[in-house]
Design an enzyme around this catalytic site. Structure first.
Site, PDB file in Angstrom:
ATOM      1  N   LYS A  79      22.760 111.253  21.677  1.00 24.92           N
ATOM      2  CA  LYS A  79      22.318 112.421  20.949  1.00 24.92           C
ATOM      3  C   LYS A  79      20.765 112.358  20.989  1.00 24.92           C
ATOM      4  CE  LYS A  79      24.323 115.849  18.802  1.00 24.92           C
ATOM      5  NZ  LYS A  79      25.367 116.550  18.839  1.00 24.92           N
ATOM      6  N   GLY A 174      28.321 128.565   7.248  1.00 25.48           N
ATOM      7  CA  GLY A 174      27.447 128.444   8.493  1.00 25.48           C
ATOM      8  C   GLY A 174      27.859 129.358   9.537  1.00 25.48           C
ATOM      9  N   GLY A 176      26.492 130.038  12.709  1.00 24.93           N
ATOM     10  CA  GLY A 176      25.891 130.122  13.772  1.00 24.93           C
ATOM     11  C   GLY A 176      26.382 130.057  14.863  1.00 24.93           C
ATOM     12  N   VAL A 178      28.717 128.316  16.388  1.00 21.65           N
ATOM     13  CA  VAL A 178      30.139 128.189  16.282  1.00 21.65           C
ATOM     14  C   VAL A 178      30.965 129.089  15.256  1.00 21.65           C
ATOM     15  CG1 VAL A 178      32.014 126.400  16.077  1.00 21.65           C
ATOM     16  CG2 VAL A 178      29.773 125.679  17.231  1.00 21.65           C
TER      17      VAL A 178
HETATM   18  P1  NAI Z   1      23.502 126.737  14.655  1.00 18.53           P
HETATM   19  O1  NAI Z   1      22.336 126.097  14.391  1.00 18.53           O
HETATM   20  O2  NAI Z   1      23.883 127.727  15.566  1.00 18.53           O
HETATM   21  O3  NAI Z   1      24.218 127.325  13.329  1.00 18.53           O
HETATM   22  C1  NAI Z   1      24.110 126.620  12.012  1.00 18.53           C
HETATM   23  C2  NAI Z   1      24.367 127.696  10.958  1.00 18.53           C
HETATM   24  O4  NAI Z   1      24.432 127.043   9.749  1.00 18.53           O
HETATM   25  C3  NAI Z   1      22.821 128.465  10.883  1.00 18.53           C
HETATM   26  O5  NAI Z   1      23.243 129.900  10.900  1.00 18.53           O
HETATM   27  C4  NAI Z   1      22.415 127.876   9.460  1.00 18.53           C
HETATM   28  O6  NAI Z   1      21.401 128.918   8.802  1.00 18.53           O
HETATM   29  C5  NAI Z   1      23.608 127.506   8.908  1.00 18.53           C
HETATM   30  N1  NAI Z   1      23.239 126.822   7.682  1.00 18.53           N
HETATM   31  C6  NAI Z   1      22.566 125.450   7.542  1.00 18.53           C
HETATM   32  N2  NAI Z   1      22.823 124.825   6.369  1.00 18.53           N
HETATM   33  C7  NAI Z   1      23.779 125.657   5.622  1.00 18.53           C
HETATM   34  C8  NAI Z   1      24.103 125.653   4.233  1.00 18.53           C
HETATM   35  N3  NAI Z   1      24.050 124.763   3.713  1.00 18.53           N
HETATM   36  N4  NAI Z   1      25.092 126.507   3.830  1.00 18.53           N
HETATM   37  C9  NAI Z   1      25.274 127.617   4.758  1.00 18.53           C
HETATM   38  N5  NAI Z   1      24.865 127.776   6.039  1.00 18.53           N
HETATM   39  C10 NAI Z   1      23.938 127.034   6.339  1.00 18.53           C
HETATM   40  O7  NAI Z   1      24.534 125.351  14.912  1.00 18.53           O
HETATM   41  P2  NAI Z   1      25.925 125.496  15.727  1.00 18.53           P
HETATM   42  O8  NAI Z   1      25.784 125.052  17.161  1.00 18.53           O
HETATM   43  O9  NAI Z   1      26.901 126.415  15.213  1.00 18.53           O
HETATM   44  O10 NAI Z   1      26.580 124.097  15.157  1.00 18.53           O
HETATM   45  C11 NAI Z   1      27.120 124.073  13.736  1.00 18.53           C
HETATM   46  C12 NAI Z   1      27.881 122.770  13.554  1.00 18.53           C
HETATM   47  O11 NAI Z   1      28.650 122.341  14.420  1.00 18.53           O
HETATM   48  C13 NAI Z   1      26.563 121.430  13.594  1.00 18.53           C
HETATM   49  O12 NAI Z   1      27.024 120.346  12.793  1.00 18.53           O
HETATM   50  C14 NAI Z   1      27.054 120.971  15.010  1.00 18.53           C
HETATM   51  O13 NAI Z   1      26.391 119.716  15.222  1.00 18.53           O
HETATM   52  C15 NAI Z   1      28.429 121.247  15.494  1.00 18.53           C
HETATM   53  N6  NAI Z   1      28.922 121.186  16.590  1.00 18.53           N
HETATM   54  C16 NAI Z   1      28.664 122.354  17.320  1.00 18.53           C
HETATM   55  C17 NAI Z   1      28.995 122.410  18.584  1.00 18.53           C
HETATM   56  C18 NAI Z   1      28.430 123.709  19.701  1.00 18.53           C
HETATM   57  O14 NAI Z   1      29.312 123.509  20.550  1.00 18.53           O
HETATM   58  N7  NAI Z   1      27.599 124.251  19.338  1.00 18.53           N
HETATM   59  C19 NAI Z   1      30.035 121.336  19.422  1.00 18.53           C
HETATM   60  C20 NAI Z   1      30.557 120.492  18.491  1.00 18.53           C
HETATM   61  C21 NAI Z   1      29.733 120.256  17.202  1.00 18.53           C
END
Ligand code: NAI
Length: 337
Positions: A79, A174, A176, A178
């Site tokens: 990571k 969240g 984002g 995903v």
């Molecule tokens: P991202 O950065 O695209 O989205 C994260 C979202 O969560 C953002 O919109 C942010 O504003 C929001 N957020 C942050 N803290 C928050 C809170 N306390 N309450 C509500 N919303 C909050 O990240 P992504 O890529 O969607 O990943 C999300 C999670 O899934 C992370 O933990 C990541 O490590 C995990 N993950 C992601 C993968 C992927 O394919 N992108 C694969 C496996 C795990």
């Protein structure tokens, strides 16, 4: 002290990098020396301290090692974490400097998107190194969401005796890369979805297209629902939140959902089924590695959908060995390492 922390966690390598010209400060952690290359995304976060960033890198790379093993791949876990504010500190020069860091590891670490790092950011890193992937327009995150849906099916059957999504209520924390496609996929399956994000733009984008309820980010833990789907940061299941949760199932994409492993047992004492994060969030990894192995889209989707069966095996092991789902999942992965 870093070395004791590495030894405690079983890590093979942790590297710190700093580039004065661009302001880049980052850490790359590699879990196991035997399983090469190490694969895992890179995240950028405004950590409160360097120690917090290090802890994140160590925890996340270990989770990746367990994830690759549980998903049946030979690659190890790694990571990258970039220390800084993704809104004010992220620019092309910084991302390219990070790309050079990855390139300097000569293939020992292959990386891609994670929190606050987009496919566009990875493309910029890719101007400096070929050891990046997953830049194909957010498809990996959609497939991570697909895997979470597959995991939820196993959880619904375990808790309610049927894998039907009709009228199941889900809170998605969240929205984002995903969380947003996950919310969409759940709406399409007939779920009643409530969402929360600290970034109002993300909420507005989703509510413009779908009929979902919006809740305050602080209220997600108190919202009555069938499934709580954490898709933002880690450690959201902790001593403060376990007593508040009003759900029957915790299943989401966030890495390291549990603040500590013991919180899986704390959830189960409350009758809440926990779907181990590294098992349910492996869809993007399966798609990424499956692509490099030459699997077709249909074969990749089938392997992602197998997350349902994998979870069922883990629930059986939990019952057989009288442990939590988290411990059963760790043992499942360790058997395959
Ligand atoms: P991202 O950065 O695209 O989205 C994260 C979202 O969560 C953002 O919109 C942010 O504003 C929001 N957020 C942050 N803290 C928050 C809170 N306390 N309450 C509500 N919303 C909050 O990240 P992504 O890529 O969607 O990943 C999300 C999670 O899934 C992370 O933990 C990541 O490590 C995990 N993950 C992601 C993968 C992927 O394919 N992108 C694969 C496996 C795990």
């Amino acid at each position: 002290m870093v070395l004791p922390e590495m030894a405690d966690g079983g890590h093979a390598e942790v590297a710190f990098f700093r580039d004065d010209e661009t302001g880049l400060e980052c850490i790359v952690a590699i879990y196991d020396a035997d399983r090469q290359p190490a694969v895992g995304g890179t995240r950028m976060y405004d950590y409160a301290s360097e120690a917090e960033a290090l802890e994140d890198a160590l925890r996340l790379s270990k989770a990746m090692a367990y994830k690759t093993a549980a998903a049946g791949f030979d690659e190890g876990g790694g990571k990258g974490v970039i220390l800084g504010d993704p809104v004010t500190d992220k620019d092309e020069a910084l991302l390219r400097a990070y790309g050079r860091v990855v390139d300097g590891m000569r293939g020992a670490f292959h990386t891609g998107v994670d929190m606050n790092i987009t496919t566009e950011d990875v493309s910029v890193m890719g101007t400096e190194t070929s050891y990046v992937g997953g830049t194909e327009g957010g498809r990996l995150a959609e497939r991570t969401a697909r895997g979470v849906v597959a995991g939820m099916r196993a959880c619904l059957r375990e808790q309610y005796g049927t894998a039907s999504f009709a009228d199941v209520t889900v809170v998605v924390q969240g929205l984002g890369k995903v969380g947003a496609p996950l919310a969409e996929q759940l709406v399409d399956r007939g779920c009643e979805v409530a969402v929360a994000d600290l970034d109002e733009r993300r909420v507005d984008e989703l509510t413009a297209r779908h009929d979902v309820a919006v809740i305050d980010p602080d209220a997600v833990y108190d919202e009555p629902c069938d499934v709580f789907a954490p898709c933002a940061t880690g450690a959201v299941v902790n001593d403060r939140t376990v007593p508040r949760l009003q759900c029957d199932i915790v299943a989401g994409s966030a890495n390291n959902v549990l603040a500590e492993d013991r919180h899986a047992a704390a959830l189960e004492e409350r009758g809440i089924l926990y779907a181990p994060d590294f098992v349910v969030n492996a869809g993007g990894l399966i798609a990424g590695l499956g692509g490099t192995l030459g699997l077709s889209d249909a074969e990749i989707d089938a392997r992602i959908d197998d997350i349902e069966t994998r979870l069922e095996e883990i629930f059986e092991r939990r019952d057989r060995e009288d442990v939590s789902t988290a411990v059963a999942a760790n043992r499942y992965a360790e058997d395959r390492m």
